[in-house]
Design a protein around this motif. Structure first.
Motif, PDB file in Angstrom:
ATOM      1  N   ALA A  14      23.686  95.851  -8.358  1.00 56.32           N
ATOM      2  CA  ALA A  14      22.470  96.370  -8.971  1.00 56.32           C
ATOM      3  C   ALA A  14      21.199  96.019  -8.207  1.00 56.32           C
ATOM      4  O   ALA A  14      20.367  95.266  -8.674  1.00 56.32           O
ATOM      5  CB  ALA A  14      22.367  95.886 -10.417  1.00 56.32           C
ATOM      6  N   TYR A  57      17.530  97.205  -6.837  1.00 56.69           N
ATOM      7  CA  TYR A  57      16.572  98.158  -7.388  1.00 56.69           C
ATOM      8  C   TYR A  57      16.412  99.322  -6.418  1.00 56.69           C
ATOM      9  O   TYR A  57      15.975  99.131  -5.285  1.00 56.69           O
ATOM     10  CB  TYR A  57      15.226  97.483  -7.634  1.00 56.69           C
ATOM     11  N   ASN A  96      14.380 101.835  -6.184  1.00 57.32           N
ATOM     12  CA  ASN A  96      13.066 102.309  -5.768  1.00 57.32           C
ATOM     13  C   ASN A  96      12.328 101.339  -4.859  1.00 57.32           C
ATOM     14  O   ASN A  96      11.213 101.598  -4.444  1.00 57.32           O
ATOM     15  CB  ASN A  96      12.194 102.600  -6.996  1.00 57.32           C
ATOM     16  N   ASN A 142      13.356  94.162  -2.519  1.00 55.53           N
ATOM     17  CA  ASN A 142      14.457  93.682  -3.363  1.00 55.53           C
ATOM     18  C   ASN A 142      14.658  92.177  -3.201  1.00 55.53           C
ATOM     19  O   ASN A 142      14.836  91.459  -4.171  1.00 55.53           O
ATOM     20  CB  ASN A 142      15.761  94.398  -2.996  1.00 55.53           C
ATOM     21  N   PHE A 166      11.788  90.109  -4.627  1.00 46.71           N
ATOM     22  CA  PHE A 166      11.508  90.282  -6.051  1.00 46.71           C
ATOM     23  C   PHE A 166      11.668  89.002  -6.880  1.00 46.71           C
ATOM     24  O   PHE A 166      10.780  88.643  -7.663  1.00 46.71           O
ATOM     25  CB  PHE A 166      12.376  91.413  -6.625  1.00 46.71           C
ATOM     26  N   ARG A 216      16.069 101.823   1.972  1.00 47.72           N
ATOM     27  CA  ARG A 216      16.301 101.852   0.525  1.00 47.72           C
ATOM     28  C   ARG A 216      17.773 101.497   0.273  1.00 47.72           C
ATOM     29  O   ARG A 216      18.634 101.868   1.084  1.00 47.72           O
ATOM     30  CB  ARG A 216      16.051 103.257  -0.031  1.00 47.72           C
TER      31      ARG A 216
END
Ligand code: ADP
Ligand code: MG
Length: 350
Positions: A85, A87, A89, A95, A98, A130
């Motif tokens: 999982a 992110y 976007n 990521n 974060f 991404r």
């Protein structure tokens, strides 16, 4: 680095004893695998260590101090699940940063930590991508980076490789081991895959029905299983069993030796095996057969699997009867009722 201990740890869901009294103690900097079949309580154990689940009873200590009741965010523990999982976007860089941003870590320190994990995991060239543009293996490295960046005392992995295909799984396993060697963060690694546990871990705890069956190095578990569950769960093909009323004799496929290969003085059993089927596996052959004679009194003619480490074909074919020998040092004896290891002296061999 840290030492993790659980003491008589239990978790019940109504009548289900998911974790039924687990006592574990890691060494500092160790990679300890928790190996067991599906439903044996592995994830429940991990969730309790992470603080996502309250124990029904018992204690969890990190460096000798209980962590029960401390919320997950305040435990210095990083958990990596099967589904990472990321992110979608955010870029890979965002990521990874974060968890630091969420904790309001000063940006200079964020940059330093990011540099550190990027170096360790060698993901420099992924930073601006991404997550949707990453392969399975790359996503896993980024998920690891995101967990590592928090500088955890403990790493918890719950089947982190099971969503990868077989080919990159073994590569990812190597990378995980390398990461551990570089960071020496005490790690609990949950898996149902014995090869993963044996190949990766310093020690392995085998769990079944919410309890630890045995804890030891991979070699101890393989060569010296303390009960029938461990003997049967570790090894592929599993340990052969000759079952009598009181005792079960176990031996590994590679310990079923052609008669010429074992001196008389070392023999515990000589089995007359009717060969049913031969399987070529490249560097070895598997011999599937039925024991026609030589088993201890009261034993039904069992099926056995032998392993011959040779590339050339065996000197016998399907349908033939051949003597195979089990050396005394290779036989394991178990109490038939309790399943626990016992000594050879109780066994009467016909
Ligand atoms: P594993 O990870 O080894 O597959 P789990 O820890 O997920 O095993 O589950 C152990 C047992 O506890 C299983 O019988 C499972 O069905 C049960 N269990 C796990 N979580 C819950 C829950 N939240 N509610 C009820 N039963 C659960
Ligand atoms: Mg699980």
């Amino acid at each position: 680095m840290a030492v993790l201990q659980t003491r008589a740890l239990k978790k019940f869901y109504g009548a289900i004893r998911a974790v039924d009294g687990i006592d574990l103690e890691t060494e500092d900097g160790e990679l300890l695998a928790i190996l067991g079949p599906s439903g044996s309580g592995k994830s429940t154990l991990m969730r309790m260590v992470a603080g996502l689940e309250e124990p029904s009873s018992g204690d969890i200590l990190v460096d000798g101090v209980t962590v029960v009741g401390i919320p997950p965010k305040r435990r210095n523990v990083a958990m990596v699940f099967q589904s990472f999982a990321l992110y979608p976007n955010m870029s890979v860089r965002e990521n990874i940063r974060f968890p630091l941003a969420a904790r309001k870590v000063p940006s200079e320190e964020q940059r330093r930590k990011l540099d550190w994990v990027v170096r360790i995991l060698e993901i420099e060239d992924l930073l601006n991508r991404r997550p949707t543009r990453l392969s399975g293996g790359q996503s896993q490295r980024v998920a690891l980076a995101r967990a590592l960046v928090r500088d955890p005392q403990l790493f918890l992995f719950d089947e982190p490789l099971s969503s990868l295909d077989a080919q990159i799984r073994s590569q990812a396993r190597g990378e995980l081991r390398e990461l551990h060697d570089r960071t020496r963060i005490t790690t609990l690694y949950v898996t149902h895959d014995q090869l993963e546990a044996l190949g990766l871990a310093d020690r392995v705890a085998v769990v079944h029905e919410g309890r630890v069956q045995q804890i030891g190095t991979p070699r101890e578990l393989y060569h010296d299983p303390s009960n029938l569950f461990v003997a049967g769960f570790i090894g592929d093909p599993p340990m052969n069993r000759l079952e009598a009323e009181d005792v079960v004799i176990g031996f590994r496929p590679e310990h079923m030796l052609p008669e010429a290969d074992a001196p008389h003085g070392e023999r515990a059993l000589t089995l007359d095996v009717e060969v049913e089927h031969l399987e070529f596996l490249g560097a070895e052959w598997l011999v599937y057969g039925v024991v026609r004679a030589g088993v201890p009194m009261g034993v039904r003619p069992p099926r056995v699997i032998g392993r011959l480490r040779q590339a050339g074909p065996p000197a016998f074919g399907t349908g033939e009867r051949k003597p195979f020998v089990i050396r005394r040092s290779d036989a394991c004896y178990f109490d038939a009722r309790s399943g626990q290891r016992t000594s050879a002296s109780k066994v009467a061999v016909a």
